[in-house]
Design an enzyme around this catalytic site. Sequence first.
Site, PDB file in Angstrom:
ATOM      1  N   LYS A  53     -32.413 -65.664 -64.540  1.00 49.16           N
ATOM      2  CA  LYS A  53     -33.693 -65.894 -65.240  1.00 49.16           C
ATOM      3  C   LYS A  53     -33.448 -66.582 -66.585  1.00 49.16           C
ATOM      4  O   LYS A  53     -34.195 -67.467 -66.986  1.00 49.16           O
ATOM      5  CB  LYS A  53     -34.433 -64.558 -65.428  1.00 49.16           C
ATOM      6  CG  LYS A  53     -34.933 -63.981 -64.103  1.00 49.16           C
ATOM      7  CD  LYS A  53     -35.513 -62.575 -64.213  1.00 49.16           C
ATOM      8  CE  LYS A  53     -35.852 -62.045 -62.812  1.00 49.16           C
ATOM      9  NZ  LYS A  53     -36.518 -60.749 -62.773  1.00 49.16           N
ATOM     10  N   GLN A  97     -36.557 -55.334 -65.653  1.00 51.23           N
ATOM     11  CA  GLN A  97     -35.867 -55.536 -64.382  1.00 51.23           C
ATOM     12  C   GLN A  97     -35.854 -54.239 -63.569  1.00 51.23           C
ATOM     13  O   GLN A  97     -35.484 -53.179 -64.077  1.00 51.23           O
ATOM     14  CB  GLN A  97     -34.424 -56.035 -64.634  1.00 51.23           C
ATOM     15  CG  GLN A  97     -33.677 -56.450 -63.379  1.00 51.23           C
ATOM     16  CD  GLN A  97     -34.334 -57.633 -62.665  1.00 51.23           C
ATOM     17  OE1 GLN A  97     -34.865 -58.533 -63.307  1.00 51.23           O
ATOM     18  NE2 GLN A  97     -34.319 -57.627 -61.348  1.00 51.23           N
ATOM     19  N   ASP A 120     -44.485 -60.284 -64.897  1.00 54.16           N
ATOM     20  CA  ASP A 120     -44.229 -59.927 -63.498  1.00 54.16           C
ATOM     21  C   ASP A 120     -45.503 -59.583 -62.733  1.00 54.16           C
ATOM     22  O   ASP A 120     -45.443 -59.360 -61.521  1.00 54.16           O
ATOM     23  CB  ASP A 120     -43.345 -58.674 -63.471  1.00 54.16           C
ATOM     24  CG  ASP A 120     -41.906 -58.971 -63.092  1.00 54.16           C
ATOM     25  OD1 ASP A 120     -41.654 -60.017 -62.467  1.00 54.16           O
ATOM     26  OD2 ASP A 120     -41.053 -58.135 -63.402  1.00 54.16           O
TER      27      ASP A 120
END
Length: 291
Positions: A53, A97, A120
């Site tokens: 990322k 994460q 997200d």
Amino acid sequence: MTAVRLDGVATATAIKNELTERIAALKSRGITPGLGTLLVGDDPGSLSYVAGKHRDCAEVGIESIRVDLPATASEQDVRDAIAALNADPRVTGYIVQLPLPAGIDENAMLELIDPAKDADGLHPTNLGRLVLGVEGELSSPLPCTPAGIVELLRRYDVPTSGKHVTVIGRGLTVGRPLGLLLTRKGIDATVTLTHSRTVDLAAEVRRADIVVAAVGVPHLVKADWLKPGAAVLDVGVTRVGMTESGKAKLAGDVDPAVAEVAGHLSPNPGGVGPMTRALLLKNVVDAAERL
Ligand SMILES: Nc1nc2c(c(=O)[nH]1)N[C@@H](CN(C=O)c1ccc(C(=O)N[C@@H](CCC(=O)O)C(=O)O)cc1)CN2
């Protein structure tokens, strides 16, 4: 039949090229998009995804801010790190994460994210907007893997309207939100969401025009389960050892023999994973454009 390869690397590159223009326009307005990542622990997969990322951000000109906590971090340490990301003006969007180490309540942590910075689409407000069907390009972020799957199908002209999609796996990042997204107006698929208690998985796969396997069981989906010509998206990944050069050996959820029966097939690696990363960048740019 040899399936058409749904090339996630090439498609992600095209998306990243499209985003660079939007990023330049933001910068000309004095806005630099910045992605924050919060990683807790040292799971090898998560370490590699987070590193990817940050590489992607550097490639397209997005600033990135990395926060790593040890596996021994307490839930309070994670709460503090999330509060700091919410307050950091350099961070226009960020992700926590997943998975978090055992003992840390994932849902409680996701609720602490500022919904406007949720890159997200996993904050309850943004998932709620997905359920409500709030649409429009800039409305709210979509979870990256489901959005990546739909975008991959769209760019390869795989029809979804009126088609039957069998999704294997009901996890938070893929299966559950994907079912909602695929049934949206304009996408209009009919979805069967299967899981570990589904009675005859092969039969559910056999009636599907599109199969999405996101369960993390190596080579679970067999060629003789498929309707000939079906599109197959291989999402789940399992680390099954090491190559001689010390790289992780990965196995997807789909048996390689499926390529002889499917009409379209996403490779794994090289299919949905790069799309997940590209759609994360898109969420970051969308969020910065909403500022
Ligand atoms: N907060 C989140 N956590 C997790 C998500 C998510 O969307 N948000 N999804 C997965 C992991 N993931 C993103 O974080 C992810 C998975 C795979 C890839 C990828 O590019 N895979 C490559 C192979 C990479 C390798 O060698 O390991 C590929 O498929 O070609 C990117 C991101 C769970 N957690």
